[in-house]
Scaffold this motif. Sequence first.
Motif, mmCIF file in Angstrom:
data_model
loop_
_atom_site.group_PDB
_atom_site.id
_atom_site.type_symbol
_atom_site.label_atom_id
_atom_site.label_comp_id
_atom_site.label_asym_id
_atom_site.label_seq_id
_atom_site.Cartn_x
_atom_site.Cartn_y
_atom_site.Cartn_z
ATOM 1 N N SER A 31 0.842 -1.088 0.062
ATOM 2 C CA SER A 31 -0.162 0.035 -0.189
ATOM 3 C C SER A 31 0.917 1.389 0.029
ATOM 4 N N THR A 35 0.677 4.192 -2.736
ATOM 5 C CA THR A 35 0.521 5.631 -2.387
ATOM 6 C C THR A 35 1.854 6.273 -2.990
ATOM 7 N N SER A 51 -7.429 7.467 -5.110
ATOM 8 C CA SER A 51 -7.431 5.945 -4.763
ATOM 9 C C SER A 51 -7.922 5.120 -5.899
#
Length: 76
Positions: A31, A35, A51
């Motif tokens: 993750s 990001t 996202s």
Amino acid sequence: MISKEDIRSLLEEALPLVDLDSDFLFSELDSLGVTTILMLLSAHYDITLESEDATPKNLKSLESLAALVEAKLREK
């Protein structure tokens, strides 16, 4: 036109442990990696990546990332 080499040079320093030449880049990412990619591309190209843009299709390869950036630039 955004090339995969443009994307590679941007991401290499930030993600040194990720195999950017992987057949399926998304599988190399956690993750934080996802990001990081969204933030770097957003800042460098002055685009908005959400996202919802972090899909396996968009993050499959450097080519798909370049296509995503191109699409966002056209939307501006």
